[in-house]
Design a protein around this motif. Sequence first.
Motif, PDB file in Angstrom:
ATOM      1  N   UNK A 102       0.860  -1.172   0.000  1.00 20.46           N
ATOM      2  CA  UNK A 102       0.000   0.000   0.000  1.00 20.46           C
ATOM      3  C   UNK A 102       0.901   1.228   0.000  1.00 20.46           C
ATOM      4  N   UNK A 103       0.300   2.403  -0.146  1.00 22.17           N
ATOM      5  CA  UNK A 103       1.118   3.612  -0.256  1.00 22.17           C
ATOM      6  C   UNK A 103       0.493   4.755   0.521  1.00 22.17           C
ATOM      7  N   UNK A 104       1.293   5.794   0.705  1.00 16.96           N
ATOM      8  CA  UNK A 104       0.827   6.971   1.428  1.00 16.96           C
ATOM      9  C   UNK A 104       1.700   8.166   1.080  1.00 16.96           C
ATOM     10  N   UNK A 105       1.113   9.357   1.141  1.00 13.36           N
ATOM     11  CA  UNK A 105       1.867  10.598   0.967  1.00 13.36           C
ATOM     12  C   UNK A 105       1.442  11.569   2.062  1.00 13.36           C
ATOM     13  N   UNK A 126      -8.533  -6.508   2.015  1.00 14.71           N
ATOM     14  CA  UNK A 126      -9.757  -6.313   2.791  1.00 14.71           C
ATOM     15  C   UNK A 126      -9.773  -4.995   3.560  1.00 14.71           C
ATOM     16  N   UNK A 127      -8.593  -4.487   3.921  1.00 11.92           N
ATOM     17  CA  UNK A 127      -8.519  -3.257   4.708  1.00 11.92           C
ATOM     18  C   UNK A 127      -8.557  -2.046   3.792  1.00 11.92           C
ATOM     19  N   UNK A 128      -9.554  -1.163   3.937  1.00 12.14           N
ATOM     20  CA  UNK A 128      -9.581   0.054   3.109  1.00 12.14           C
ATOM     21  C   UNK A 128      -8.325   0.887   3.336  1.00 12.14           C
ATOM     22  N   UNK A 129      -7.838   1.445   2.269  1.00  8.00           N
ATOM     23  CA  UNK A 129      -6.613   2.243   2.357  1.00  8.00           C
ATOM     24  C   UNK A 129      -6.794   3.414   3.314  1.00  8.00           C
ATOM     25  N   UNK A 130      -7.935   4.082   3.275  1.00 11.43           N
ATOM     26  CA  UNK A 130      -8.153   5.246   4.129  1.00 11.43           C
ATOM     27  C   UNK A 130      -8.183   4.848   5.602  1.00 11.43           C
ATOM     28  N   UNK A 131      -8.708   3.671   5.913  1.00  6.74           N
ATOM     29  CA  UNK A 131      -8.752   3.221   7.309  1.00  6.74           C
ATOM     30  C   UNK A 131      -7.344   2.984   7.835  1.00  6.74           C
ATOM     31  N   UNK A 132      -6.507   2.398   7.027  1.00  7.25           N
ATOM     32  CA  UNK A 132      -5.114   2.181   7.400  1.00  7.25           C
ATOM     33  C   UNK A 132      -4.408   3.518   7.624  1.00  7.25           C
ATOM     34  N   UNK A 133      -4.738   4.513   6.827  1.00  7.18           N
ATOM     35  CA  UNK A 133      -4.109   5.827   6.965  1.00  7.18           C
ATOM     36  C   UNK A 133      -4.496   6.510   8.268  1.00  7.18           C
ATOM     37  N   UNK A 134      -5.802   6.507   8.607  1.00  8.24           N
ATOM     38  CA  UNK A 134      -6.226   7.280   9.791  1.00  8.24           C
ATOM     39  C   UNK A 134      -5.933   6.564  11.094  1.00  8.24           C
ATOM     40  N   UNK A 154      -8.651   8.971   1.194  1.00  6.19           N
ATOM     41  CA  UNK A 154      -9.109   9.654   2.406  1.00  6.19           C
ATOM     42  C   UNK A 154     -10.082  10.774   2.089  1.00  6.19           C
ATOM     43  N   UNK A 155      -9.824  11.532   1.034  1.00  2.00           N
ATOM     44  CA  UNK A 155     -10.737  12.627   0.702  1.00  2.00           C
ATOM     45  C   UNK A 155     -12.095  12.094   0.261  1.00  2.00           C
ATOM     46  N   UNK A 156     -12.110  10.972  -0.464  1.00  8.15           N
ATOM     47  CA  UNK A 156     -13.372  10.360  -0.871  1.00  8.15           C
ATOM     48  C   UNK A 156     -14.112   9.808   0.348  1.00  8.15           C
ATOM     49  N   UNK A 157     -13.373   9.143   1.251  1.00  7.31           N
ATOM     50  CA  UNK A 157     -13.990   8.604   2.469  1.00  7.31           C
ATOM     51  C   UNK A 157     -14.573   9.722   3.322  1.00  7.31           C
ATOM     52  N   UNK A 158     -13.858  10.846   3.415  1.00 11.46           N
ATOM     53  CA  UNK A 158     -14.349  11.974   4.208  1.00 11.46           C
ATOM     54  C   UNK A 158     -15.675  12.498   3.644  1.00 11.46           C
TER      55      UNK A 158
END
Length: 443
Positions: free
Chosen positions: A152-155, A268-276, A371-375
Amino acid sequence: MSSEFNFFQHWYPLSPVEDLDPKQPTPVTLLGLRLVIWKPPSSPTYRVFLDQCPHRLAPLSEGRVDEKTGNLVCSYHGWQFNSQGICTQIPQAENPQLVTKNQDNICIQTLPCCQENDLLWVWPHANSPELAAATPRPLSPQVDASKGFVWSSMVRDLDYDWQTLVENIADPSHVPFAHHGVQGNRDQAQPIAIEIVQSTANRIEGNTVGRFNTKMTFEPPCYLEYAISFGDKGKQVGLVTYCIPIAPGKSRIVAQFPRNFAKSLSRLTPRWWNHITVRNLVLDGDMILLHQQERFLQQRQSVESWKTAYKLLTSADRFVIEFRKWFDKYCQGTLPWQQVGLNSSDTISINDNRQEVLDRYRQHTQHCRSCSTALKTVQRLQIVLLGGFVLTVSGVALLPDNLRSRLGLPLMVMAFLGLTGFTWLKVWLEPRFYFVDYIHAQR
Protein backbone atom coordinates in the motif's frame (compact mmCIF):
# COMPACT_ATOMS: atom_id res chain seq x y z
CA MET A 1 32.05 26.17 -3.28
CA SER A 2 29.39 24.41 -5.33
CA SER A 3 27.94 21.16 -4.08
CA GLU A 4 29.42 17.95 -5.47
CA PHE A 5 25.97 16.41 -5.24
CA ASN A 6 23.42 17.80 -7.69
CA PHE A 7 19.99 17.46 -6.10
CA PHE A 8 18.26 18.51 -9.31
CA GLN A 9 19.68 15.69 -11.44
CA HIS A 10 17.86 12.84 -9.74
CA TRP A 11 14.46 11.17 -9.96
CA TYR A 12 11.85 11.95 -7.29
CA PRO A 13 8.38 10.43 -6.83
CA LEU A 14 5.87 13.22 -6.37
CA SER A 15 2.85 11.11 -5.45
CA PRO A 16 1.24 7.70 -5.73
CA VAL A 17 -0.53 7.69 -9.09
CA GLU A 18 -3.78 6.56 -7.46
CA ASP A 19 -3.93 9.85 -5.52
CA LEU A 20 -3.83 12.06 -8.63
CA ASP A 21 -6.99 13.41 -10.23
CA PRO A 22 -6.83 13.00 -14.02
CA LYS A 23 -9.58 15.59 -14.49
CA GLN A 24 -7.88 18.59 -12.94
CA PRO A 25 -4.36 19.99 -12.38
CA THR A 26 -2.55 19.26 -9.11
CA PRO A 27 0.03 21.63 -7.57
CA VAL A 28 3.15 20.25 -5.90
CA THR A 29 6.47 21.67 -4.73
CA LEU A 30 9.88 20.03 -5.14
CA LEU A 31 13.20 21.63 -4.18
CA GLY A 32 11.49 25.01 -4.00
CA LEU A 33 10.09 24.63 -7.52
CA ARG A 34 6.33 25.00 -7.79
CA LEU A 35 5.13 22.43 -10.30
CA VAL A 36 1.81 21.39 -11.80
CA ILE A 37 0.78 17.80 -12.54
CA TRP A 38 -1.89 17.22 -15.18
CA LYS A 39 -3.05 14.52 -17.55
CA PRO A 40 -3.94 15.03 -21.21
CA PRO A 41 -7.12 13.00 -21.88
CA SER A 42 -5.51 11.23 -24.83
CA SER A 43 -2.39 10.24 -22.88
CA PRO A 44 -1.97 7.25 -20.54
CA THR A 45 0.54 9.22 -18.43
CA TYR A 46 0.66 12.49 -16.54
CA ARG A 47 2.75 15.56 -17.39
CA VAL A 48 4.73 17.81 -15.05
CA PHE A 49 5.25 21.48 -15.92
CA LEU A 50 6.63 24.49 -14.10
CA ASP A 51 3.56 26.01 -12.46
CA GLN A 52 3.78 29.38 -14.22
CA CYS A 53 1.96 30.62 -17.27
CA PRO A 54 4.50 32.48 -19.45
CA HIS A 55 2.02 35.32 -20.02
CA ARG A 56 1.87 36.87 -16.54
CA LEU A 57 3.21 34.00 -14.37
CA ALA A 58 -0.20 32.94 -13.03
CA PRO A 59 -0.30 29.42 -11.52
CA LEU A 60 -1.40 26.85 -14.07
CA SER A 61 -2.45 24.56 -11.20
CA GLU A 62 -5.46 26.89 -10.85
CA GLY A 63 -6.35 26.14 -14.46
CA ARG A 64 -8.30 23.32 -16.07
CA VAL A 65 -8.03 20.67 -18.77
CA ASP A 66 -10.11 21.74 -21.78
CA GLU A 67 -12.72 19.14 -22.74
CA LYS A 68 -12.46 19.85 -26.48
CA THR A 69 -8.72 20.34 -27.08
CA GLY A 70 -7.34 18.30 -24.18
CA ASN A 71 -4.94 21.16 -23.44
CA LEU A 72 -4.00 22.72 -20.12
CA VAL A 73 -5.75 26.10 -19.91
CA CYS A 74 -4.63 29.01 -17.76
CA SER A 75 -7.63 30.36 -15.85
CA TYR A 76 -6.29 33.93 -15.87
CA HIS A 77 -6.43 34.75 -19.61
CA GLY A 78 -7.28 31.42 -21.26
CA TRP A 79 -3.91 30.63 -22.85
CA GLN A 80 -3.75 26.94 -23.82
CA PHE A 81 -0.78 24.57 -23.76
CA ASN A 82 -0.51 21.08 -25.22
CA SER A 83 1.14 18.02 -23.67
CA GLN A 84 4.58 19.24 -24.82
CA GLY A 85 4.16 22.63 -23.15
CA ILE A 86 3.69 24.45 -26.47
CA CYS A 87 1.22 27.33 -26.49
CA THR A 88 -1.52 26.57 -29.01
CA GLN A 89 -4.02 29.34 -28.37
CA ILE A 90 -4.07 32.94 -27.11
CA PRO A 91 -7.67 34.22 -27.05
CA GLN A 92 -6.49 37.85 -27.04
CA ALA A 93 -4.35 37.47 -30.20
CA GLU A 94 -5.59 39.73 -33.03
CA ASN A 95 -3.61 37.66 -35.52
CA PRO A 96 -3.42 33.83 -35.14
CA GLN A 97 0.13 33.94 -36.54
CA LEU A 98 1.19 35.74 -33.38
CA VAL A 99 1.12 32.38 -31.55
CA THR A 100 3.18 30.61 -34.22
CA LYS A 101 5.81 33.32 -34.50
CA ASN A 102 6.42 33.46 -30.73
CA GLN A 103 6.20 29.78 -29.82
CA ASP A 104 9.80 29.57 -28.61
CA ASN A 105 9.12 32.45 -26.25
CA ILE A 106 5.76 31.37 -24.85
CA CYS A 107 6.17 27.68 -24.16
CA ILE A 108 6.13 26.24 -20.64
CA GLN A 109 9.13 24.60 -19.06
CA THR A 110 8.38 20.86 -19.05
CA LEU A 111 10.16 18.28 -16.91
CA PRO A 112 10.97 14.64 -17.70
CA CYS A 113 8.48 12.40 -15.92
CA CYS A 114 7.17 8.84 -15.97
CA GLN A 115 5.03 6.37 -14.03
CA GLU A 116 6.64 3.31 -12.43
CA ASN A 117 5.93 1.16 -9.36
CA ASP A 118 2.59 2.96 -8.97
CA LEU A 119 4.35 6.32 -8.48
CA LEU A 120 4.67 9.46 -10.61
CA TRP A 121 8.35 10.34 -11.02
CA VAL A 122 9.87 13.64 -12.08
CA TRP A 123 13.38 14.80 -12.98
CA PRO A 124 13.56 18.46 -11.82
CA HIS A 125 16.31 19.50 -14.24
CA ALA A 126 14.72 20.49 -17.53
CA ASN A 127 18.01 20.85 -19.41
CA SER A 128 19.28 17.28 -18.98
CA PRO A 129 16.62 14.97 -20.51
CA GLU A 130 19.29 12.64 -21.90
CA LEU A 131 20.78 12.12 -18.44
CA ALA A 132 17.28 11.55 -17.06
CA ALA A 133 16.61 8.88 -19.67
CA ALA A 134 19.88 7.14 -18.81
CA THR A 135 19.39 7.28 -15.03
CA PRO A 136 17.36 4.47 -13.43
CA ARG A 137 14.77 5.35 -10.83
CA PRO A 138 15.48 4.17 -7.26
CA LEU A 139 12.92 1.37 -7.20
CA SER A 140 12.50 -1.10 -4.38
CA PRO A 141 12.89 -4.80 -5.17
CA GLN A 142 10.15 -5.37 -2.58
CA VAL A 143 7.54 -3.49 -4.63
CA ASP A 144 7.23 -6.37 -7.08
CA ALA A 145 4.10 -8.48 -7.44
CA SER A 146 6.02 -11.16 -9.38
CA LYS A 147 7.99 -11.89 -6.19
CA GLY A 148 4.81 -12.38 -4.17
CA PHE A 149 4.65 -8.92 -2.58
CA VAL A 150 1.61 -6.76 -1.97
CA TRP A 151 1.86 -3.16 -0.85
CA SER A 152 0.00 0.00 0.00
CA SER A 153 1.12 3.61 -0.26
CA MET A 154 0.83 6.97 1.43
CA VAL A 155 1.87 10.60 0.97
CA ARG A 156 2.07 13.35 3.59
CA ASP A 157 3.65 16.78 3.81
CA LEU A 158 5.68 17.37 6.96
CA ASP A 159 6.56 20.43 9.03
CA TYR A 160 10.26 19.67 9.13
CA ASP A 161 13.18 19.62 6.73
CA TRP A 162 14.36 16.91 4.33
CA GLN A 163 17.53 16.22 6.33
CA THR A 164 15.50 15.78 9.52
CA LEU A 165 13.18 13.35 7.72
CA VAL A 166 16.07 11.23 6.41
CA GLU A 167 17.75 11.28 9.81
CA ASN A 168 14.55 10.17 11.55
CA ILE A 169 13.82 7.26 9.21
CA ALA A 170 17.47 6.15 9.47
CA ASP A 171 16.99 5.79 13.25
CA PRO A 172 15.07 2.60 14.16
CA SER A 173 15.76 2.99 17.88
CA HIS A 174 13.16 5.77 18.30
CA VAL A 175 10.25 3.49 17.31
CA PRO A 176 9.46 1.88 20.72
CA PHE A 177 9.34 5.32 22.35
CA ALA A 178 7.95 7.78 19.80
CA HIS A 179 5.45 5.20 18.55
CA HIS A 180 4.59 3.43 21.79
CA GLY A 181 1.26 1.66 21.46
CA VAL A 182 1.16 2.20 17.69
CA GLN A 183 4.19 0.40 16.30
CA GLY A 184 6.29 -0.26 19.35
CA ASN A 185 6.43 -0.79 23.10
CA ARG A 186 8.75 1.30 25.25
CA ASP A 187 8.91 -1.45 27.87
CA GLN A 188 10.37 -3.87 25.33
CA ALA A 189 13.00 -1.56 23.84
CA GLN A 190 16.41 -3.14 23.36
CA PRO A 191 19.81 -1.98 22.06
CA ILE A 192 20.04 -2.05 18.27
CA ALA A 193 23.44 -2.89 16.82
CA ILE A 194 23.78 -1.31 13.37
CA GLU A 195 26.69 -2.30 11.16
CA ILE A 196 27.56 -0.06 8.20
CA VAL A 197 28.58 -2.34 5.33
CA GLN A 198 28.84 0.27 2.57
CA SER A 199 29.18 4.04 2.47
CA THR A 200 29.81 5.85 -0.82
CA ALA A 201 28.65 9.00 -2.56
CA ASN A 202 25.68 7.12 -4.01
CA ARG A 203 24.75 4.56 -1.37
CA ILE A 204 24.80 3.88 2.35
CA GLU A 205 23.93 0.37 3.48
CA GLY A 206 23.64 -1.07 6.95
CA ASN A 207 22.45 -4.23 8.69
CA THR A 208 21.02 -5.12 12.05
CA VAL A 209 20.98 -8.61 13.52
CA GLY A 210 18.67 -9.75 16.28
CA ARG A 211 15.07 -10.74 16.58
CA PHE A 212 14.62 -9.46 13.03
CA ASN A 213 17.30 -9.33 10.35
CA THR A 214 17.08 -5.89 8.80
CA LYS A 215 18.80 -4.37 5.80
CA MET A 216 18.80 -0.56 5.60
CA THR A 217 19.56 1.18 2.31
CA PHE A 218 19.88 4.88 1.53
CA GLU A 219 20.35 6.00 -2.06
CA PRO A 220 20.54 9.78 -2.05
CA PRO A 221 18.80 12.01 -2.35
CA CYS A 222 15.46 10.43 -1.49
CA TYR A 223 15.34 6.61 -1.35
CA LEU A 224 15.53 5.04 2.13
CA GLU A 225 14.37 1.45 2.60
CA TYR A 226 14.09 -1.19 5.30
CA ALA A 227 13.89 -4.85 4.29
CA ILE A 228 13.01 -6.93 7.36
CA SER A 229 13.16 -10.73 7.35
CA PHE A 230 11.84 -12.97 10.10
CA GLY A 231 10.94 -16.59 10.71
CA ASP A 232 12.21 -19.54 8.69
CA LYS A 233 9.60 -19.38 5.91
CA GLY A 234 10.98 -16.41 4.00
CA LYS A 235 8.53 -13.88 5.41
CA GLN A 236 9.51 -10.31 4.65
CA VAL A 237 8.06 -6.90 5.38
CA GLY A 238 9.43 -3.62 4.16
CA LEU A 239 9.30 0.12 4.60
CA VAL A 240 10.09 1.97 1.37
CA THR A 241 10.29 5.72 1.84
CA TYR A 242 11.07 8.57 -0.49
CA CYS A 243 12.11 11.73 1.34
CA ILE A 244 11.22 14.74 -0.78
CA PRO A 245 12.75 18.19 -0.09
CA ILE A 246 10.07 20.87 -0.52
CA ALA A 247 11.42 24.05 1.08
CA PRO A 248 13.46 25.05 4.15
CA GLY A 249 11.69 23.46 7.11
CA LYS A 250 9.29 21.50 4.87
CA SER A 251 9.41 18.03 3.34
CA ARG A 252 7.16 15.33 1.91
CA ILE A 253 7.20 11.61 2.49
CA VAL A 254 6.01 9.18 -0.16
CA ALA A 255 5.94 5.72 1.39
CA GLN A 256 5.17 2.18 0.29
CA PHE A 257 4.58 -0.70 2.69
CA PRO A 258 5.31 -4.08 1.04
CA ARG A 259 5.02 -7.57 2.50
CA ASN A 260 4.91 -11.11 1.11
CA PHE A 261 2.42 -12.60 3.59
CA ALA A 262 -1.14 -11.88 4.88
CA LYS A 263 -2.03 -10.73 1.39
CA SER A 264 -5.78 -11.01 1.88
CA LEU A 265 -5.63 -8.51 4.75
CA SER A 266 -4.17 -5.96 2.36
CA ARG A 267 -7.14 -6.33 0.02
CA LEU A 268 -9.76 -6.31 2.79
CA THR A 269 -8.52 -3.26 4.71
CA PRO A 270 -9.58 0.05 3.11
CA ARG A 271 -6.61 2.24 2.36
CA TRP A 272 -8.15 5.25 4.13
CA TRP A 273 -8.75 3.22 7.31
CA ASN A 274 -5.11 2.18 7.40
CA HIS A 275 -4.11 5.83 6.97
CA ILE A 276 -6.23 7.28 9.79
CA THR A 277 -5.64 4.48 12.31
CA VAL A 278 -1.95 3.63 11.76
CA ARG A 279 0.06 5.55 9.15
CA ASN A 280 -0.92 9.05 10.20
CA LEU A 281 -0.55 8.14 13.88
CA VAL A 282 3.06 7.13 13.25
CA LEU A 283 3.83 10.43 11.55
CA ASP A 284 1.93 12.36 14.23
CA GLY A 285 4.12 10.72 16.87
CA ASP A 286 7.24 12.18 15.25
CA MET A 287 5.92 15.55 14.14
CA ILE A 288 6.17 17.78 17.24
CA LEU A 289 9.46 16.17 18.28
CA LEU A 290 11.14 16.70 14.91
CA HIS A 291 9.60 20.11 14.23
CA GLN A 292 11.22 21.46 17.39
CA GLN A 293 14.38 19.33 17.27
CA GLU A 294 15.51 20.69 13.91
CA ARG A 295 14.95 24.28 15.02
CA PHE A 296 17.01 23.69 18.15
CA LEU A 297 19.76 22.18 15.98
CA GLN A 298 19.63 25.14 13.59
CA GLN A 299 20.13 27.51 16.51
CA ARG A 300 23.03 25.45 17.87
CA GLN A 301 24.72 25.18 14.45
CA SER A 302 25.44 28.89 14.49
CA VAL A 303 28.12 28.14 17.12
CA GLU A 304 28.82 24.39 16.77
CA SER A 305 28.33 21.42 14.45
CA TRP A 306 25.96 18.49 14.80
CA LYS A 307 28.94 16.44 15.99
CA THR A 308 28.95 18.27 19.31
CA ALA A 309 25.30 19.40 19.42
CA TYR A 310 24.21 15.75 19.23
CA LYS A 311 25.44 13.17 21.72
CA LEU A 312 25.58 10.07 19.51
CA LEU A 313 26.98 7.41 21.82
CA THR A 314 25.48 4.08 20.77
CA SER A 315 25.59 1.67 17.87
CA ALA A 316 21.94 2.55 17.16
CA ASP A 317 23.15 6.00 16.01
CA ARG A 318 25.55 4.71 13.36
CA PHE A 319 23.31 5.15 10.34
CA VAL A 320 22.44 8.71 11.44
CA ILE A 321 26.15 9.47 11.82
CA GLU A 322 26.90 8.02 8.38
CA PHE A 323 24.13 10.08 6.79
CA ARG A 324 25.35 13.27 8.47
CA LYS A 325 28.93 12.60 7.31
CA TRP A 326 27.65 12.01 3.77
CA PHE A 327 25.65 15.25 3.88
CA ASP A 328 28.70 17.22 5.06
CA LYS A 329 31.10 15.64 2.57
CA TYR A 330 29.06 15.75 -0.61
CA CYS A 331 26.59 18.59 0.06
CA GLN A 332 28.52 20.79 2.49
CA GLY A 333 25.66 20.29 4.94
CA THR A 334 23.12 22.28 2.94
CA LEU A 335 20.46 21.90 0.28
CA PRO A 336 20.46 24.03 -2.89
CA TRP A 337 17.81 26.50 -1.76
CA GLN A 338 19.74 29.53 -3.02
CA GLN A 339 19.59 28.15 -6.57
CA VAL A 340 15.81 28.63 -6.52
CA GLY A 341 15.84 31.96 -4.68
CA LEU A 342 15.12 30.67 -1.17
CA ASN A 343 17.05 31.70 1.93
CA SER A 344 17.78 28.91 4.40
CA SER A 345 20.07 30.90 6.69
CA ASP A 346 17.25 32.58 8.60
CA THR A 347 16.31 30.72 11.77
CA ILE A 348 12.84 29.24 11.44
CA SER A 349 10.77 29.83 14.56
CA ILE A 350 8.98 27.06 16.45
CA ASN A 351 5.27 26.83 15.73
CA ASP A 352 3.50 26.10 19.02
CA ASN A 353 0.10 25.78 17.35
CA ARG A 354 -0.37 22.03 17.48
CA GLN A 355 -3.42 22.11 15.21
CA GLU A 356 -1.25 23.60 12.45
CA VAL A 357 1.77 21.32 12.94
CA LEU A 358 -0.47 18.23 13.15
CA ASP A 359 -2.94 19.35 10.47
CA ARG A 360 -3.83 16.03 8.83
CA TYR A 361 -6.20 17.58 6.31
CA ARG A 362 -3.67 20.05 4.91
CA GLN A 363 -0.78 17.61 5.04
CA HIS A 364 -2.50 14.43 3.91
CA THR A 365 -6.26 14.16 3.42
CA GLN A 366 -6.51 16.69 0.60
CA HIS A 367 -3.68 14.89 -1.25
CA CYS A 368 -5.05 11.36 -0.76
CA ARG A 369 -7.96 10.35 -3.00
CA SER A 370 -8.89 7.46 -0.72
CA CYS A 371 -9.11 9.65 2.41
CA SER A 372 -10.74 12.63 0.70
CA THR A 373 -13.37 10.36 -0.87
CA ALA A 374 -13.99 8.60 2.47
CA LEU A 375 -14.35 11.97 4.21
CA LYS A 376 -17.02 13.09 1.71
CA THR A 377 -18.85 9.79 2.23
CA VAL A 378 -18.71 10.19 6.02
CA GLN A 379 -20.13 13.71 5.78
CA ARG A 380 -22.95 12.56 3.49
CA LEU A 381 -23.77 9.66 5.80
CA GLN A 382 -24.11 12.07 8.70
CA ILE A 383 -26.72 14.04 6.80
CA VAL A 384 -28.62 10.85 5.93
CA LEU A 385 -28.52 9.50 9.49
CA LEU A 386 -29.48 12.78 11.13
CA GLY A 387 -32.23 13.36 8.60
CA GLY A 388 -33.46 9.81 9.14
CA PHE A 389 -33.56 10.36 12.89
CA VAL A 390 -35.57 13.59 12.60
CA LEU A 391 -38.02 12.12 10.08
CA THR A 392 -38.51 8.92 12.08
CA VAL A 393 -39.13 10.70 15.38
CA SER A 394 -41.51 13.13 13.68
CA GLY A 395 -43.26 10.27 11.90
CA VAL A 396 -43.79 8.31 15.12
CA ALA A 397 -45.27 11.39 16.78
CA LEU A 398 -47.80 11.71 13.96
CA LEU A 399 -48.82 8.04 13.87
CA PRO A 400 -52.34 7.08 15.06
CA ASP A 401 -52.39 5.59 18.54
CA ASN A 402 -53.03 2.03 17.33
CA LEU A 403 -50.06 2.13 14.92
CA ARG A 404 -47.80 3.94 17.40
CA SER A 405 -48.36 1.20 19.99
CA ARG A 406 -47.25 -1.46 17.50
CA LEU A 407 -44.58 0.38 15.43
CA GLY A 408 -43.43 3.19 17.71
CA LEU A 409 -40.89 1.23 19.75
CA PRO A 410 -39.05 -0.50 16.86
CA LEU A 411 -39.02 2.74 14.85
CA MET A 412 -37.58 4.69 17.80
CA VAL A 413 -34.94 1.99 18.34
CA MET A 414 -33.95 2.33 14.68
CA ALA A 415 -33.91 6.13 15.01
CA PHE A 416 -31.60 6.04 18.03
CA LEU A 417 -29.32 3.50 16.36
CA GLY A 418 -29.04 5.94 13.47
CA LEU A 419 -28.32 8.76 15.93
CA THR A 420 -25.62 6.61 17.55
CA GLY A 421 -24.08 6.06 14.11
CA PHE A 422 -24.23 9.78 13.41
CA THR A 423 -22.53 10.56 16.72
CA TRP A 424 -19.72 8.05 16.05
CA LEU A 425 -19.12 9.48 12.59
CA LYS A 426 -19.21 13.09 13.83
CA VAL A 427 -17.28 12.76 17.08
CA TRP A 428 -14.82 9.91 16.41
CA LEU A 429 -14.32 9.24 12.71
CA GLU A 430 -14.53 12.61 10.94
CA PRO A 431 -11.97 14.41 13.17
CA ARG A 432 -9.36 11.80 12.25
CA PHE A 433 -9.23 13.21 8.75
CA TYR A 434 -8.43 16.67 10.16
CA PHE A 435 -6.49 16.64 13.42
CA VAL A 436 -5.55 14.27 16.23
CA ASP A 437 -3.46 15.73 19.05
CA TYR A 438 -0.61 13.34 19.79
CA ILE A 439 0.42 13.76 23.46
CA HIS A 440 3.20 11.34 24.39
CA ALA A 441 2.66 11.76 28.13
CA GLN A 442 -0.84 10.31 27.75
CA ARG A 443 0.27 7.16 25.95
